[in-house]
Design a protein around this motif. Structure first.
Motif, PDB file in Angstrom:
ATOM      1  N   GLY A 116       0.827  -1.208   0.000  1.00 56.67           N
ATOM      2  CA  GLY A 116       0.000   0.000   0.000  1.00 56.67           C
ATOM      3  C   GLY A 116       0.855   1.248   0.000  1.00 56.67           C
ATOM      4  N   ALA A 141       2.125   1.981  -3.426  1.00 54.99           N
ATOM      5  CA  ALA A 141       1.058   2.490  -4.290  1.00 54.99           C
ATOM      6  C   ALA A 141       0.765   3.951  -3.986  1.00 54.99           C
ATOM      7  CB  ALA A 141      -0.208   1.648  -4.102  1.00 54.99           C
ATOM      8  N   ILE A 142       0.673   4.265  -2.703  1.00 60.93           N
ATOM      9  CA  ILE A 142       0.327   5.624  -2.299  1.00 60.93           C
ATOM     10  C   ILE A 142       1.407   6.607  -2.749  1.00 60.93           C
ATOM     11  CG2 ILE A 142       0.069   7.088  -0.259  1.00 60.93           C
ATOM     12  CD1 ILE A 142      -1.401   4.618   1.003  1.00 60.93           C
ATOM     13  N   GLY A 143       2.665   6.226  -2.582  1.00 64.40           N
ATOM     14  CA  GLY A 143       3.738   7.100  -3.018  1.00 64.40           C
ATOM     15  C   GLY A 143       3.714   7.356  -4.518  1.00 64.40           C
ATOM     16  N   THR A 188       1.214   7.780  -6.451  1.00 67.98           N
ATOM     17  CA  THR A 188       0.217   8.739  -6.952  1.00 67.98           C
ATOM     18  C   THR A 188       0.875  10.079  -7.234  1.00 67.98           C
ATOM     19  OG1 THR A 188      -0.424   9.323  -4.698  1.00 67.98           O
ATOM     20  CG2 THR A 188      -1.748   7.661  -5.805  1.00 67.98           C
ATOM     21  N   LEU A 189       1.719  10.518  -6.295  1.00 65.19           N
ATOM     22  CA  LEU A 189       2.360  11.817  -6.471  1.00 65.19           C
ATOM     23  C   LEU A 189       3.358  11.770  -7.634  1.00 65.19           C
ATOM     24  CD1 LEU A 189       2.377  14.614  -5.265  1.00 65.19           C
ATOM     25  CD2 LEU A 189       4.295  13.945  -3.831  1.00 65.19           C
ATOM     26  N   ILE A 205      -0.354   1.441  -8.977  1.00 65.15           N
ATOM     27  CA  ILE A 205      -1.212   2.064  -7.965  1.00 65.15           C
ATOM     28  C   ILE A 205      -2.385   1.152  -7.616  1.00 65.15           C
ATOM     29  CG2 ILE A 205      -2.860   3.939  -7.535  1.00 65.15           C
ATOM     30  CD1 ILE A 205      -0.971   5.781  -9.082  1.00 65.15           C
ATOM     31  N   GLY A 211      -2.422  -1.380  -4.599  1.00 64.17           N
ATOM     32  CA  GLY A 211      -3.286  -0.725  -3.606  1.00 64.17           C
ATOM     33  C   GLY A 211      -4.532  -1.526  -3.265  1.00 64.17           C
ATOM     34  N   TRP A 220      -4.534  -3.016   0.338  1.00 61.01           N
ATOM     35  CA  TRP A 220      -4.685  -1.945   1.319  1.00 61.01           C
ATOM     36  C   TRP A 220      -6.131  -1.449   1.361  1.00 61.01           C
ATOM     37  CZ3 TRP A 220      -2.706   0.611   5.307  1.00 61.01           C
ATOM     38  CH2 TRP A 220      -3.235   1.861   5.608  1.00 61.01           C
ATOM     39  N   THR A 221      -6.736  -1.298   0.174  1.00 63.44           N
ATOM     40  CA  THR A 221      -8.103  -0.824   0.092  1.00 63.44           C
ATOM     41  C   THR A 221      -9.054  -1.812   0.777  1.00 63.44           C
ATOM     42  OG1 THR A 221      -7.532   0.229  -1.986  1.00 63.44           O
ATOM     43  CG2 THR A 221      -9.853   0.026  -1.510  1.00 63.44           C
ATOM     44  N   LEU A 222      -8.745  -3.106   0.652  1.00 62.64           N
ATOM     45  CA  LEU A 222      -9.558  -4.104   1.351  1.00 62.64           C
ATOM     46  C   LEU A 222      -9.425  -3.918   2.854  1.00 62.64           C
ATOM     47  CD1 LEU A 222     -11.301  -6.702   1.128  1.00 62.64           C
ATOM     48  CD2 LEU A 222      -9.178  -8.000   1.323  1.00 62.64           C
ATOM     49  N   VAL A 269      -8.814  -1.224   4.621  1.00 63.62           N
ATOM     50  CA  VAL A 269      -9.507  -0.061   5.178  1.00 63.62           C
ATOM     51  C   VAL A 269     -10.977  -0.058   4.814  1.00 63.62           C
ATOM     52  CG1 VAL A 269      -7.451   1.363   5.235  1.00 63.62           C
ATOM     53  CG2 VAL A 269      -8.894   1.403   3.211  1.00 63.62           C
ATOM     54  N   PRO A 286      -3.123   6.259   9.269  1.00 64.92           N
ATOM     55  CA  PRO A 286      -2.715   6.511   7.875  1.00 64.92           C
ATOM     56  C   PRO A 286      -1.265   6.119   7.654  1.00 64.92           C
ATOM     57  CG  PRO A 286      -2.851   8.563   9.103  1.00 64.92           C
ATOM     58  CD  PRO A 286      -3.395   7.494  10.003  1.00 64.92           C
ATOM     59  N   LEU A 287      -0.965   5.783   6.429  1.00 61.97           N
ATOM     60  CA  LEU A 287       0.418   5.404   6.115  1.00 61.97           C
ATOM     61  C   LEU A 287       1.311   6.630   6.084  1.00 61.97           C
ATOM     62  CD1 LEU A 287      -0.049   2.754   3.355  1.00 61.97           C
ATOM     63  CD2 LEU A 287       1.054   2.439   5.546  1.00 61.97           C
TER      64      LEU A 287
END
Lengths: 184, 456
Positions: A23, A26-28, A30-31, A65, A69, A72-74, A76, A183-184
């Motif tokens: 996760g 994936a989050i990193g 996006t930017l 992503i 991700g 991780w989405t599962l 949360v 949050p991560l």
């Protein structure tokens, strides 16, 4: 001797560490994806040049992503549900639904995607598959490996969810889905 | 009986979805159970599923779909940096002294918010939290206030740049090529996301205009249920009120304009829009490391959610096809009386009712690929079909008792607002949308005029 509940909770934490790592990547990304897109735009409209490798890297990031991700989405509770009845159900009933859905829907799907993709990915590795474009990225085999990583990580988190919900449903504590995740 | 298996599968999915397990996995789980049963009884060939890895890979390298995470980022950033809240505050100060002014500013801000986020749930919840308390405080009747918010929230589907139009455009262009190949046209015409964006402008603005007229008319007839603010605004106050309005509006116009004029692809525009939203948030001192991380996290979650549904729907549609579902749908359509009109009407009704249990994304990925090629082969215009589906679903999401928008608003409305008020409040807006739908069916030019003007 530690209680079985404790051992299961330790296992859940270990499984979720995998999800967390995937996760975070994936989050990193996006930017990075935004920056890459802007770089492509600047190059194209202001410098009148282009880089196929850079454009292809956008697909790599985009794919990573959502493939990385998903687990991780599962975790949360971010995958949409039809919650007409689910929302009104007792927390214990919700936990049982999630156990059944995980065993009957999620795990078979992950197993199938993994199994179907195995040869597909392996044959790409065998020839170290490159981009069709000469100046493109030579890492298509890595990109295709996402087809194995996604079902694997989703299965890891799927097992963690099933265990968490079993603990909760059988009254042995443990957090239920939709818990507040830091949050991560 | 075996030829009806696809229909049983569809019914089974609809039922099992009601249990509440995530849609992406329920869709594929049910399909896999049917596939397993079909393999045992010899009705299903496993070979159909072998297309799956290539389908998923195709989604990864689809360059248009890169616009999805970028647009999501832009929307979440605009929302979390409280730009929308300022907009509403300023707009209502500007319009508060008009008849129905507060309601009208809610509609206008909702339109902008919808254009920036494009997600019904997010828009309804944000508008509900932001504007419902102030509308009630100013003495608006709960039903007018809630109806306006729900209806405005669903605008996110149709006002471009909307994520659903991006997804719908992708699906429709594939379906359109299939339909043309079947008809023996081997240099098929294409539909682009830009076409859909342009086509959505006239119907979208028409809808906003009708909403505004309704609220204004309501305020004329029952001034006590939509009171205006007594304090008048002075000319000197105008600048500080209008100033902050400009940047986000300009950002959205720039993003849209660059797509519509063909200067940039939707992906490029979305990337620059996302960066622009960051700059705006930074300029407002609303962007720190923590907020950036929040926005990045929810971008990942929304994107993963969307694409997992796409993958789940791909499994479903492969199995559906393996059982001969496409032939079944085509033969059913031939039996519907009334030709193209009858078939389109039936599809619209089915989508309307499916809108009670499925969100736009699921319908786009599951239903549209099945029905759209058949309808297009019968001569239905792809862009017209796309917009009709969008407006139709918007109506569906508003319709009691199952409309999504109603649930979202109920979730954030105070207990003093009765569910009955919400239901009564949305009825006039449903009537407006149905009227628009009928108008679009009668005069397809409302949809096709602008794209033809710009593109040809």
């Amino acid at each position: 001797m530690p209680s079985p509940t404790l051992a299961v909770e330790r296992l859940i934490r270990a499984l979720e560490a995998v999800t967390r790592l995937a996760g975070a990547i994936a989050i990193g990304l996006t930017l990075l994806l935004i920056l890459a897109t802007c770089a492509v735009v600047v190059m194209r409209y202001f410098l009148a040049t282009g880089s196929i490798a850079l454009q292809e890297s956008m697909s790599y990031m985009h794919g990573a992503i959502f493939m990385l991700g998903a687990a991780w989405t599962l975790r949360v509770g971010g995958h949409v549900r039809v919650d007409v009845f689910y929302r009104g159900a007792s927390p214990r009933a919700q936990a049982w639904i999630d156990v059944a859905g995980g065993l009957l829907f999620l795990l078979p799907l992950c197993a199938l995607i993994f199994w179907l993709s195995w040869d597909y990915v392996l044959s790409s590795w065998a020839i170290r598959e490159k981009s069709n474009e000469g100046s493109g990225l030579p890492y298509v085999y890595l990109l295709k490996t996402l087809l194995l990583i996604m079902p694997a990580t989703l299965m890891v988190q799927g097992v963690a969810e099933i265990l968490k919900n079993l603990l909760f449903a059988t009254g042995r504590g443990g957090a239920h889905v939709g818990e507040k995740v830091e949050p991560l | 009986m075996a030829e009806f298996i696809p229909l049983y599968m569809f019914a089974a999915v609809c039922l099992l979805l009601m249990l509440g397990y995530p849609v992406a996995f329920s869709l594929s789980g049910v399909a896999l159970a049917f596939a397993a049963g079909g393999m045992v009884t010899g009705h299903f060939d496993m070979a159909f599923l072998h297309a799956l890895p290539n389908r998923i890979y195709g989604t990864i390298i689809n360059t248009t779909l890169i616009a999805v995470p970028l647009f999501v980022f832009m929307g979440v950033m605009l929302e979390k940096s409280k730009l929308a809240e300022d907009l509403l505050g300023n707009m209502s100060r500007l319009c508060g002294t008009l008849r129905g002014g507060l309601g009208i500013s809610v509609i206008l801000v909702g339109m902008l918010l919808a254009a920036s986020t494009g997600i019904v749930g997010a828009t309804v919840v944000t508008m509900g939290l932001m504007s419902l308390p102030s509308m009630l405080k100013q003495g608006y009747s709960p039903s007018l206030a809630t109806g306006t918010i729900c209806a405005t929230g669903t605008l996110g589907q149709i006002i471009p740049p909307s994520i659903v139009l991006v997804l719908l455009g992708d699906i429709l262009s594939t379906a359109y090529q299939q339909a043309q190949l079947k008809m023996g046209i081997f240099s098929p015409e294409t539909v682009s996301i830009g076409d859909l964006f342009i086509a959505a402008i006239v119907p979208g603005l028409l809808l906003v205009l009708l909403y505004i007229l309704y609220v204004y008319g309501y305020a004329l007839l029952w001034p006590e249920r939509a009171p205006r603010e007594s304090r008048r605004i002075r000319a000197g106050e105008l600048l500080p009120v209008l100033g902050p309005l400009l940047p986000p509006v300009l950002l959205i116009i720039a993003v849209l304009g660059s797509i519509l004029s063909g200067a940039a692809t939707p992906t490029e525009a979305a990337g620059v829009g996302a960066a622009g939203a960051m700059v705006l948030a930074l300029a407002k001192r609303q962007l720190d490391f923590r907020r950036l991380r929040e926005v990045m996290t929810s971008t990942t979650e929304v994107t993963s959610m969307v694409f997992m549904i796409l993958i789940g729907a791909a499994v479903f549609s492969l199995v559906f096809r393996g059982f001969g579902g496409e032939e079944l749908v085509a033969s059913l359509f031939e039996r519907i009386p009334g030709g193209v009109f009858g078939a389109t009407l039936v599809v619209m009704l089915v989508i309307f009712f499916l809108g009670f249990i499925l969100d736009f994304i699921e319908i786009t990925f599951v239903v549209v690929p099945i029905v759209a090629p058949v309808l297009m082969a019968m001569g239905v215009d792809p862009v017209w079909l796309g917009i009709m589906i969008a407006v139709n679903l918007q109506t569906s999401f508003l319709t009691p008792p199952f409309g999504f928008a109603l649930f979202y608003l109920r979730g954030v409305a105070p207990a003093t607002v009765l569910t009955r008020d919400i239901y009564r409040g949305v009825l006039p807006f449903i009537a407006i949308q149905l009227a628009l739908l009928a108008a679009l069916a009668l005069w397809p030019g409302l949809i096709t005029w602008l794209p033809n003007l710009i593109l040809h």
